[in-house]
Design a protein around this motif. Structure first.
Motif, mmCIF file in Angstrom:
data_model
loop_
_atom_site.group_PDB
_atom_site.id
_atom_site.type_symbol
_atom_site.label_atom_id
_atom_site.label_comp_id
_atom_site.label_asym_id
_atom_site.label_seq_id
_atom_site.Cartn_x
_atom_site.Cartn_y
_atom_site.Cartn_z
ATOM 1 N N GLU A 112 -11.291 -4.598 -7.738
ATOM 2 C CA GLU A 112 -12.224 -5.150 -6.769
ATOM 3 C C GLU A 112 -11.770 -6.570 -6.411
ATOM 4 O OE1 GLU A 112 -13.851 -3.920 -9.868
ATOM 5 O OE2 GLU A 112 -13.680 -1.950 -8.951
ATOM 6 N N ARG A 113 -12.723 -7.483 -6.362
ATOM 7 C CA ARG A 113 -12.349 -8.889 -6.199
ATOM 8 C C ARG A 113 -12.776 -9.659 -7.439
ATOM 9 N NH1 ARG A 113 -11.118 -10.296 -0.346
ATOM 10 N NH2 ARG A 113 -10.728 -12.347 -1.230
ATOM 11 N N SER A 114 -12.803 -8.956 -8.582
ATOM 12 C CA SER A 114 -13.253 -9.606 -9.819
ATOM 13 C C SER A 114 -12.097 -10.213 -10.605
ATOM 14 C CB SER A 114 -14.015 -8.619 -10.700
ATOM 15 O OG SER A 114 -13.163 -7.569 -11.134
ATOM 16 N N HIS A 115 -10.949 -9.530 -10.649
ATOM 17 C CA HIS A 115 -9.810 -10.073 -11.371
ATOM 18 C C HIS A 115 -8.528 -9.352 -10.978
ATOM 19 C CE1 HIS A 115 -11.183 -6.736 -13.963
ATOM 20 N NE2 HIS A 115 -9.922 -6.625 -14.321
ATOM 21 N N VAL A 116 -7.412 -9.988 -11.320
ATOM 22 C CA VAL A 116 -6.078 -9.438 -11.061
ATOM 23 C C VAL A 116 -5.327 -9.403 -12.386
ATOM 24 C CG1 VAL A 116 -3.893 -9.747 -9.828
ATOM 25 C CG2 VAL A 116 -6.051 -10.430 -8.739
ATOM 26 N N THR B 181 -5.584 -15.327 -3.105
ATOM 27 C CA THR B 181 -4.156 -15.351 -2.806
ATOM 28 C C THR B 181 -3.542 -13.970 -2.969
ATOM 29 O OG1 THR B 181 -3.932 -17.677 -3.445
ATOM 30 C CG2 THR B 181 -1.923 -16.338 -3.440
ATOM 31 N N TYR B 182 -3.849 -13.302 -4.069
ATOM 32 C CA TYR B 182 -3.299 -11.960 -4.282
ATOM 33 C C TYR B 182 -3.838 -10.976 -3.239
ATOM 34 C CZ TYR B 182 -0.630 -12.842 -8.513
ATOM 35 O OH TYR B 182 0.321 -13.281 -9.395
ATOM 36 N N TRP B 183 -5.094 -11.127 -2.876
ATOM 37 C CA TRP B 183 -5.678 -10.271 -1.838
ATOM 38 C C TRP B 183 -4.911 -10.452 -0.524
ATOM 39 C CZ3 TRP B 183 -9.895 -7.030 -2.724
ATOM 40 C CH2 TRP B 183 -10.438 -6.405 -1.591
ATOM 41 N N LEU C 119 -0.794 -8.660 3.517
ATOM 42 C CA LEU C 119 0.437 -8.901 4.254
ATOM 43 C C LEU C 119 1.468 -7.811 4.002
ATOM 44 C CD1 LEU C 119 0.760 -12.767 3.687
ATOM 45 C CD2 LEU C 119 0.367 -11.630 5.886
ATOM 46 N N LEU C 120 1.546 -7.357 2.760
ATOM 47 C CA LEU C 120 2.509 -6.320 2.415
ATOM 48 C C LEU C 120 2.106 -4.954 2.973
ATOM 49 C CD1 LEU C 120 3.311 -7.282 -1.289
ATOM 50 C CD2 LEU C 120 4.771 -7.619 0.717
ATOM 51 N N ARG D 250 -6.368 -1.845 -6.215
ATOM 52 C CA ARG D 250 -5.228 -2.072 -5.337
ATOM 53 C C ARG D 250 -4.043 -2.432 -6.230
ATOM 54 N NH1 ARG D 250 -9.342 -2.923 -1.813
ATOM 55 N NH2 ARG D 250 -8.887 -2.609 0.407
ATOM 56 N N VAL D 251 -2.969 -1.679 -6.094
ATOM 57 C CA VAL D 251 -1.826 -1.820 -7.000
ATOM 58 C C VAL D 251 -0.548 -2.025 -6.200
ATOM 59 C CG1 VAL D 251 -0.500 -0.722 -8.844
ATOM 60 C CG2 VAL D 251 -2.967 -0.263 -8.639
ATOM 61 N N PHE D 252 0.196 -3.062 -6.553
ATOM 62 C CA PHE D 252 1.515 -3.287 -5.961
ATOM 63 C C PHE D 252 2.559 -3.267 -7.058
ATOM 64 C CE2 PHE D 252 4.877 -6.493 -4.916
ATOM 65 C CZ PHE D 252 5.531 -5.723 -3.970
ATOM 66 N N GLU D 253 3.585 -2.422 -6.885
ATOM 67 C CA GLU D 253 4.692 -2.356 -7.837
ATOM 68 C C GLU D 253 6.008 -2.361 -7.068
ATOM 69 O OE1 GLU D 253 5.189 -2.661 -10.862
ATOM 70 O OE2 GLU D 253 3.286 -2.324 -11.883
ATOM 71 N N PRO D 254 6.751 -3.464 -7.113
ATOM 72 C CA PRO D 254 8.003 -3.540 -6.350
ATOM 73 C C PRO D 254 9.181 -2.806 -6.975
ATOM 74 C CG PRO D 254 7.634 -5.586 -7.523
ATOM 75 C CD PRO D 254 6.414 -4.740 -7.753
ATOM 76 N N HIS D 255 9.150 -2.597 -8.296
ATOM 77 C CA HIS D 255 10.319 -2.055 -8.990
ATOM 78 C C HIS D 255 10.090 -0.684 -9.610
ATOM 79 C CE1 HIS D 255 11.976 -6.027 -8.473
ATOM 80 N NE2 HIS D 255 10.994 -6.562 -9.170
ATOM 81 N N PHE D 256 8.854 -0.323 -9.901
ATOM 82 C CA PHE D 256 8.564 0.900 -10.641
ATOM 83 C C PHE D 256 7.484 1.719 -9.943
ATOM 84 C CE2 PHE D 256 9.231 -2.617 -13.765
ATOM 85 C CZ PHE D 256 10.551 -2.308 -14.077
ATOM 86 N N VAL D 257 7.251 2.906 -10.468
ATOM 87 C CA VAL D 257 6.124 3.732 -10.054
ATOM 88 C C VAL D 257 4.955 3.386 -10.969
ATOM 89 C CG1 VAL D 257 5.249 6.095 -9.853
ATOM 90 C CG2 VAL D 257 7.641 5.583 -9.267
ATOM 91 N N PRO D 258 3.769 3.101 -10.427
ATOM 92 C CA PRO D 258 2.620 2.766 -11.280
ATOM 93 C C PRO D 258 2.254 3.914 -12.225
ATOM 94 C CG PRO D 258 2.173 2.239 -8.973
ATOM 95 C CD PRO D 258 3.438 3.044 -8.998
#
Length: 208
Positions: free
Chosen positions: A154-158, A177-179, A184-185, A40-48
């Motif tokens: 997964e749910r192993s690390h961020v 928290t990140y999950w 929410l986003l 799961r990837v979130f990028e607010p400013h760039f393209v991953p």
């Protein structure tokens, strides 16, 4: 004291990785992604990186190289980044990318020609059933305060990137928290035909 020394040593290693030549960094990402089953990837400013075109990737990596004095290896780093995208063909891996309309409209990493090609690539990816791509419209009211990108394995690390380090967060409360932030986003993002329509509007604005 041992814990403090371990944290200091880990941060030093992560800072070293961030400051290394682009090909080294891309190889590390390739190895991380090779073992993933859910991203799961979130990028607010760039393209991953996994969705970038060669031209967009070059501009992103050149900016990184100028900061870390590694301009001579950008061609190899671009090739390695594009190699990483082969993971998108693996049916056993679940992908979910969250981008923002602001990041796609920004000219920070590409002129209209570069961004047109990039947005067309993302639009084509929206139709791939194996890869979920959501876009947060400019008009969306976010239910979470976050201004940095992050990658959830997964749910192993961020993983969180800063200018000088790659931070690996693995405490359960941090992952939770990140999950929650991601969930929410994603509820504010558009998908499928709505995402294509948004991308079409961005393309039209680039051609003016």
């Amino acid at each position: 004291m041992n814990t403090s020394r371990n944290i200091t040593a880990l941060l030093a290693a992560l800072r070293g990785w961030r400051g290394q030549a682009g090909t080294t960094t891309q190889q590390r990402w390739l190895e991380l992604e090779a073992n993933a089953r859910q991203l799961r990837v979130f990028e607010p400013h760039f393209v991953p990186g996994l969705l970038q075109t060669a031209a967009y990737a070059r501009l992103r990596l050149l900016a990184h190289a100028r900061v870390h004095h590694a301009i001579d290896n950008v061609d190899d780093a671009v090739a390695m980044r594009l190699r990483r995208q082969a993971i998108l063909q693996r049916a056993e891996v679940e992908f979910h990318f969250l981008l923002t309309e602001f990041g796609l409209r920004s000219g920070a990493y590409g002129n209209s020609s570069v961004m047109t090609e990039q947005i067309e690539k993302i639009s084509a990816q929206v139709g791939d059933n194996r890869v979920r791509v959501g876009i947060l419209p400019l008009t969306a009211e976010w239910d979470a305060n976050v201004d940095h990108g992050f990658w959830m394995f997964e749910r192993s690390h961020v993983l969180v990137e800063t200018v000088t380090a790659e931070l690996r967060l693995n405490r359960p409360e941090e992952i939770d928290t990140y999950w929650r932030v991601f969930h929410l986003l994603e509820n504010k993002a558009v998908y499928g035909d709505d995402a294509r329509a948004l991308l079409g509007n961005v393309l039209n604005s680039l051609s003016r």
